[in-house]
Design a protein around this motif. Sequence first.
Motif, short mmCIF file in Angstrom:
data_model
loop_
_atom_site.label_atom_id
_atom_site.label_comp_id
_atom_site.label_asym_id
_atom_site.label_seq_id
_atom_site.Cartn_x
_atom_site.Cartn_y
_atom_site.Cartn_z
N SER A 90 -8.11 0.26 6.85
CA SER A 90 -8.35 1.14 5.55
C SER A 90 -8.97 2.13 5.88
O SER A 90 -9.86 1.65 6.54
CB SER A 90 -8.94 -0.01 4.58
OG SER A 90 -9.51 -0.02 3.91
N SER A 140 -4.23 3.56 6.18
CA SER A 140 -4.29 2.62 6.88
C SER A 140 -4.36 3.12 7.73
O SER A 140 -4.01 3.89 8.56
CB SER A 140 -3.91 1.68 6.32
OG SER A 140 -3.40 1.40 4.60
N LYS A 146 1.00 -0.75 0.29
CA LYS A 146 0.14 -0.36 -0.18
C LYS A 146 0.82 1.45 -0.47
O LYS A 146 0.83 2.46 -0.30
CB LYS A 146 -0.52 0.12 1.41
CG LYS A 146 -1.84 -0.86 1.21
CD LYS A 146 -3.16 -0.86 2.75
CE LYS A 146 -4.18 -1.57 2.22
NZ LYS A 146 -5.40 -1.20 3.27
#
Length: 209
Positions: free
Chosen positions: A199, A129, A69
Motif C-alpha cells: 500500500s 495499492s 480495496k
Amino acid sequence: MSNWFSNHPITSILGHIFIVAAGVWAFSVFVLNDNKINLYKAQVENSKTIAEQYMQKVTGLESEIAKLKAENERYLTWLTSEPKSFPALALKISSLERDLTALKLSSQMQEPGEKVPAVSLYEFSKGFSKGESFKDPQTKAVIGVSDINSNYTAVGVVALPDGKKIEIKNAKPGDSWEFNKSGKEYRLTLDSVNWINNSLKASVSETSE
C-alpha cells in the motif's frame, strides 16, 4: 541323500541358516527398501501439493483484498461526492477549520481596520495499492506504481499536468515534485510506502495562491 544329511548334520544346519538369512536379506533389501522409497516419494508429492494449495490460497486472498480495496475506494469516492454524506461533511468541516485558523493567524498580523483576506489552500490525499495509481481530481497529477521494493521504495512513473512524465525507480516516502497549474504552484508528494501490504499514500498541496 538322507544318509549325507545324517552324516553331515552341522553342514546341513549351517546351509539351512545361510539360505534363510539370504532370503531375509533379499526381502529387506528389495521389498522393504522399495516400500520406504515409495513412502518417501508419496510424502514429498503430498508436501508439494500442500505447498501449491497454500500458494493458491495466498494468491486468492491477495486478489480478494485488492477487490475489497477497490470497492472501498469507489464507495468513498461516491460518498465524498455527495454533498450531504458524512465524508463530504467531514471534508467541509476540515476545510472550514483550516480557513478559520488561517484567518486567526492573519488577524493577529493585521493592523486595526485592515480587511483580512480569506486563505484557503488546496489539499488532497489518498491511499492506493501497488498496481494502481493516485490521481489528484483538481490538478490531474498522477503517480502510478508498478512495484514496491523490500526497502520500502516505489517503482513507477509520475505524470504532471503539463504533460511531463518522470520515471521513478527508488522513490521513498517524502519525495515530492513541484508543478504549476492555472497559475498556482502545487507539490505532489509520496507520503508513505508499505512493502508488507503493498500500500501507498500520496498527496497534492497548493503552495501558493
